[in-house]
Design a protein around this motif. Structure first.
Motif, PDB file in Angstrom:
ATOM      1  N   GLU A  12       0.840  -1.193   0.000  1.00 27.29           N
ATOM      2  CA  GLU A  12       0.000   0.000   0.000  1.00 27.29           C
ATOM      3  C   GLU A  12       0.878   1.247   0.000  1.00 27.29           C
ATOM      4  N   ALA A  13       0.263   2.406   0.045  1.00 29.74           N
ATOM      5  CA  ALA A  13       1.025   3.646  -0.081  1.00 29.74           C
ATOM      6  C   ALA A  13       2.121   3.763   0.971  1.00 29.74           C
ATOM      7  N   GLU A  14       1.883   3.228   2.154  1.00 26.17           N
ATOM      8  CA  GLU A  14       2.858   3.339   3.238  1.00 26.17           C
ATOM      9  C   GLU A  14       4.151   2.596   2.930  1.00 26.17           C
ATOM     10  N   ASP A  44       2.058   4.191 -11.691  1.00 24.48           N
ATOM     11  CA  ASP A  44       2.923   4.137 -10.506  1.00 24.48           C
ATOM     12  C   ASP A  44       2.246   3.363  -9.380  1.00 24.48           C
ATOM     13  N   ILE A  45       0.946   3.590  -9.225  1.00 28.98           N
ATOM     14  CA  ILE A  45       0.197   2.895  -8.182  1.00 28.98           C
ATOM     15  C   ILE A  45       0.150   1.394  -8.475  1.00 28.98           C
ATOM     16  N   HIS A 147     -14.016   9.827 -20.787  1.00 31.93           N
ATOM     17  CA  HIS A 147     -14.391   9.412 -19.433  1.00 31.93           C
ATOM     18  C   HIS A 147     -13.259   9.761 -18.465  1.00 31.93           C
ATOM     19  N   GLY A 148     -13.603   9.876 -17.186  1.00 35.50           N
ATOM     20  CA  GLY A 148     -12.591  10.276 -16.207  1.00 35.50           C
ATOM     21  C   GLY A 148     -12.038  11.647 -16.546  1.00 35.50           C
ATOM     22  N   ALA A 149     -12.946  12.575 -16.828  1.00 39.54           N
ATOM     23  CA  ALA A 149     -12.559  13.839 -17.444  1.00 39.54           C
ATOM     24  C   ALA A 149     -11.724  14.742 -16.556  1.00 39.54           C
ATOM     25  N   THR A 150     -11.716  14.523 -15.238  1.00 40.48           N
ATOM     26  CA  THR A 150     -10.916  15.382 -14.374  1.00 40.48           C
ATOM     27  C   THR A 150      -9.598  14.731 -13.967  1.00 40.48           C
ATOM     28  N   SER A 151      -9.293  13.567 -14.539  1.00 37.06           N
ATOM     29  CA  SER A 151      -7.984  12.961 -14.329  1.00 37.06           C
ATOM     30  C   SER A 151      -6.932  13.748 -15.097  1.00 37.06           C
ATOM     31  N   ARG A 309      -3.614  10.551  -2.370  1.00 37.35           N
ATOM     32  CA  ARG A 309      -4.425  11.585  -3.019  1.00 37.35           C
ATOM     33  C   ARG A 309      -4.929  11.097  -4.378  1.00 37.35           C
ATOM     34  N   LEU A 310      -4.058  10.496  -5.168  1.00 38.64           N
ATOM     35  CA  LEU A 310      -4.460  10.015  -6.485  1.00 38.64           C
ATOM     36  C   LEU A 310      -5.465   8.872  -6.353  1.00 38.64           C
ATOM     37  N   GLU A 311      -5.233   7.978  -5.421  1.00 39.53           N
ATOM     38  CA  GLU A 311      -6.139   6.835  -5.246  1.00 39.53           C
ATOM     39  C   GLU A 311      -7.513   7.260  -4.735  1.00 39.53           C
ATOM     40  N   SER A 312      -7.589   8.400  -4.079  1.00 36.83           N
ATOM     41  CA  SER A 312      -8.879   8.845  -3.538  1.00 36.83           C
ATOM     42  C   SER A 312      -9.859   9.227  -4.640  1.00 36.83           C
ATOM     43  N   GLY A 313      -9.317   9.594  -5.809  1.00 36.67           N
ATOM     44  CA  GLY A 313     -10.177  10.011  -6.911  1.00 36.67           C
ATOM     45  C   GLY A 313     -10.723  11.413  -6.761  1.00 36.67           C
TER      46      GLY A 313
END
Length: 323
Positions: A12-14, A44-45, A147-151, A309-313
């Motif tokens: 995970e991120a940690e 990266d994730i 789709h995912g227009a704010t990515s 932050r990225l994973e939160s969407g």
């Protein structure tokens, strides 16, 4: 030099921790960049989780795009000199104080941009150019459904399509994101929180090209949203990679279904794309039709927070690390 390593090889991120490695030396045809900022991307994730190993020969360090100054050049490099302000597409190695990269995959920082803004450009610019304009063959007067227009990719796709004279229909989740997509230039912005968007797209006249990062859950609607001769381009599958496709609709409407990845492409192909991106998209950046949208900036040692932050969407645009 400092680098971000994955403790235990995956997690995970940690699991992202600061480590030390020798500063790399550029080989023939390569340059070393003093990294000032590095973009954070979904691949990266996936790599952090052990789901996306780097291609053969690439660094195991995360990071597919950076911006900074050239500090050393290898043999046979003629375009770049120490001190040049650049950004670059990498196969890996961006989460570090220094990165070595093929000199042909390096682009100048557009005038007026700082390193943080420049680091938000390469991965999205290359991806949008090859998928929307090459594989998708989007032209002026046509309509792009993204789709995912704010990515990071989404905001680049909206702006690039508009700069090319195309209409844009954007889907995102939530009223705030729908509003952000509209502010970025989308002609029609749809809140697809319930997973349904087809009726709104059809009311808007349908799409010539679909840029799809969702995958299975949107497959049937994507097919029905396309106009005759339309192109459905898959670049990710966050809802799953297995979908049923109505081949009869594909045939009747003369549709094209295609997809691609960028990271594993040959060095020569990436060099070709770099030239095309600089010729096509960089003038749009220079005249302000494309603006890097940076959501949040984190110092390198807080890479774990950047991933969360990225994973939160909840982001709009790019998440960037600074050294």
């Amino acid at each position: 030099m400092r680098v971000i390593e994955i403790r235990g090889g995956a997690g995970e991120a940690e699991a992202l921790v600061v480590g030390e490695r020798p500063t790399p030396e550029p080989g023939p045809g390569q340059v070393r960049i003093r990294v000032r900022a590095a973009g954070v991307n979904r691949p990266d994730i996936l790599q952090r989780k052990g789901l996306y190993p780097p291609p053969e020969g690439a660094s195991d360090i995360l990071g597919l795009e950076v911006a900074g100054e050239i500090e050393a050049v290898g043999a046979d490099v003629t375009r770049w000199r120490p001190g040049d302000r650049v950004c670059a597409l990498l196969g890996g190695g961006g989460y570090a104080d220094h990165a070595v990269v093929d000199a042909r995959h390096v682009l100048p920082v557009p005038a007026g941009l700082d390193f943080i803004q420049a680091a938000a450009l390469p991965e999205t610019a290359f991806t949008v150019f090859t998928n929307v304009f090459e594989d998708g063959r989007l032209t002026a007067g046509e309509t792009l459904l993204v789709h995912g227009a704010t990515s990071g990719i989404g905001v680049m796709a909206i702006q690039a399509a508009r700069a090319a004279g195309a209409r844009v229909i954007a889907t995102s989740r939530g009223a705030d994101k729908a509003r952000a997509s509209r502010d970025l230039g989308a002609d029609v912005s749809i809140d697809a929180s319930d997973g349904r968007f087809l009726e709104a797209v059809q009311e808007a006249g349908g799409a010539d090209v679909v840029l799809d990062m969702v995958g299975a859950a949107y497959a049937e609607q994507n097919l029905k949203a396309l106009k005759p001769g339309g192109r459905w381009v898959v670049i990710a599958f966050q809802s799953g990679n297995l979908a049923q496709v109505d081949l009869s609709r594909l045939m009747r409407s003369r549709l094209t279904l295609t997809g691609s990845t960028l990271r594993a492409r040959a060095a020569d192909e990436k060099a070709r794309l770099a030239e095309a991106v600089e010729a096509t998209l960089w003038p749009w950046v220079a005249d302000g039709r494309i603006k890097p949208i940076v959501d949040r900036v984190f110092p390198l040692e807080e890479a774990a927070a950047a991933h969360r932050r990225l994973e939160s969407g909840s982001h709009t645009g790019k998440v960037v690390l600074t050294t």
